[in-house]
Design an enzyme around this catalytic site. Structure first.
Site, PDB file in Angstrom:
ATOM      1  N   ASN A  18       0.818  -1.223   0.000  1.00  0.00           N
ATOM      2  CA  ASN A  18       0.000   0.000   0.000  1.00  0.00           C
ATOM      3  C   ASN A  18       0.847   1.267   0.000  1.00  0.00           C
ATOM      4  O   ASN A  18       1.921   1.296   0.606  1.00  0.00           O
ATOM      5  CB  ASN A  18      -0.928   0.041   1.215  1.00  0.00           C
ATOM      6  CG  ASN A  18      -2.057  -0.962   1.096  1.00  0.00           C
ATOM      7  OD1 ASN A  18      -2.098  -1.749   0.149  1.00  0.00           O
ATOM      8  ND2 ASN A  18      -2.958  -0.959   2.051  1.00  0.00           N
ATOM      9  N   ILE A  19       0.301   2.301  -0.607  1.00  0.00           N
ATOM     10  CA  ILE A  19       1.058   3.547  -0.748  1.00  0.00           C
ATOM     11  C   ILE A  19       1.537   4.081   0.599  1.00  0.00           C
ATOM     12  O   ILE A  19       2.630   4.609   0.726  1.00  0.00           O
ATOM     13  CB  ILE A  19       0.227   4.602  -1.529  1.00  0.00           C
ATOM     14  CG1 ILE A  19       1.099   5.762  -1.959  1.00  0.00           C
ATOM     15  CG2 ILE A  19      -0.975   5.077  -0.714  1.00  0.00           C
ATOM     16  CD1 ILE A  19       0.505   6.593  -3.074  1.00  0.00           C
ATOM     17  N   LYS A  20       0.715   3.881   1.651  1.00  0.00           N
ATOM     18  CA  LYS A  20       1.103   4.474   2.949  1.00  0.00           C
ATOM     19  C   LYS A  20       2.338   3.794   3.533  1.00  0.00           C
ATOM     20  O   LYS A  20       3.059   4.382   4.321  1.00  0.00           O
ATOM     21  CB  LYS A  20      -0.055   4.455   3.939  1.00  0.00           C
ATOM     22  CG  LYS A  20      -0.458   3.087   4.390  1.00  0.00           C
ATOM     23  CD  LYS A  20      -1.594   3.168   5.372  1.00  0.00           C
ATOM     24  CE  LYS A  20      -1.899   1.762   5.848  1.00  0.00           C
ATOM     25  NZ  LYS A  20      -3.267   1.456   6.043  1.00  0.00           N
ATOM     26  N   GLY A  21       2.612   2.550   3.150  1.00  0.00           N
ATOM     27  CA  GLY A  21       3.883   1.925   3.487  1.00  0.00           C
ATOM     28  C   GLY A  21       4.055   1.490   4.923  1.00  0.00           C
ATOM     29  O   GLY A  21       3.085   1.180   5.625  1.00  0.00           O
TER      30      GLY A  21
END
Ligand code: B12
Length: 262
Positions: free
Chosen positions: A134-137
């Site tokens: 996910n982009i939030k990492g």
């Protein structure tokens, strides 16, 4: 002879410590199928003694359901360990920033690198694969979705192996990331082996997507035994995974081509 640092002078051998350095104290926890009473506590101490703890002190005992007791035992072991004989998988590729990874893919592949991720079998623990994808990492790093030159298809939880194969084929995946958190009855090992077998059947070796397994209780040294290209364990960050994918699928392959041509 033990030094104050807990190492045995000149040998590099070490022992654990609890109260004072080098005292050999450890703490273990386990559950016995016994109702909580004095016999159960004695049995717990006996088990710890058989495991090499002497003295072994039961410091916590609590009934967990009918006929089971959970124990914490604190005690001394006399074993020494030799760090020089420990085998670990060292990172054998450079850590890239997202910018560097994107640039390498753009230049080396001239298209986006396709990554399919999934938590397979009955396992519903998606936090790990999401942390990577996910982009939030995770741990202050952006996940793979942040990388412009990566196309990430995260299939989520409880994906069957045939579903994973079908989607990897449909997406023409360069890499497939398999997450396994539950280890009861070695489910993580069985599921990864089933995946490897299915991938071997569906693709010839030269075109098979890179297969990466990850989860907190994997042993990173098991990649060869499991038949995957890499195993990642606890605390893996998205940057490590992105760097590995770029190394294996872009940089190393280009290097091989250049090497063969010259
Ligand atoms: C959150 C959680 C749940 C949530 C999951 C929600 C979700 N959407 O994921 C819910 C409540 C649904 C759940 C359910 C269950 N859970 Co649970 N759960 C946990 C818990 C507390 C945290 C897991 C977690 O999110 N960790 C955080 C992430 C970031 O860490 P991670 O998964 O390790 O991922 C990192 C690395 O391992 C790695 N990684 C992971 N996957 C991959 C994949 C690739 C390709 C790569 C490169 C790296 C990578 O990168 C990540 C970032 O560093 C753990 C206990 C714990 N403290 O760990 C128990 C735990 C995992 N659960 C457990 C159990 C038993 C269950 C249940 C069976 C309970 C029950 N009786 O119903 C069910 C099973 C449901 C199912 N079908 O799977 C046990 C597993 C024991 C075992 N031996 O397998 C644990 C260990 C708890 C325990 N001590 O008993 N659980």
């Amino acid at each position: 002879m033990t030094t104050t640092a807990g190492t045995t002078a000149g040998t590099g051998l070490v022992r654990p410590y609890g109260d004072t350095t080098g005292d050999g104290m450890v703490q273990v926890s386990f559950t016995l199928p016994l109702p909580h009473d004095k016999v159960a506590e004695g049995a717990a101490a006996q088990l710890a003694q058989k495991m090499g703890m002497d003295p072994a002190l039961v410091v916590h005992a609590k009934a967990v359901g009918e006929g089971f007791t959970f124990f914490v035992v604190y005690g001394r072991v006399h074993h020494l360990v030799d760090p020089s004989t420990v085998e670990v998988v060292e990172r054998d590729y450079p850590l890239l920033t997202p910018k560097e990874a994107n640039a390498a893919v753009k230049e080396g592949l001239r298209r986006r690198l396709v990554v399919v991720g999934a938590c397979i079998g009955t396992d519903a623990h998606t936090v790990g694969i999401d942390a990577i994808c996910n982009i939030k990492g995770f741990a202050g790093e952006k996940g793979l979705e942040y990388y412009r030159e990566l196309k990430v298809v995260n299939l989520g939880a409880q994906v069957s192996v045939p579903e994973l194969v079908a989607r990897a084929q449909e997406e023409a995946a360069d890499a497939v990331l398999v997450s396994q958190v539950v280890t009861q009855r070695d489910a993580h090992l069985h599921n990864v082996r089933e995946t490897v077998a299915a991938f071997r059947e569906a693709w010839p070796d030269e075109t098979r997507p890179l297969l990466v397994a990850g989860g907190p209780r994997f042993d990173e040294t098991m990649a060869g035994e499991l038949g995957v290209d890499r195993v990642f364990s606890r605390g893996t960050t998205p940057g490590e995974v992105a760097s590995f994918l770029v190394h294996r699928l872009v940089t190393a392959r280009r290097g091989a081509t250049v090497g063969q041509a010259s």
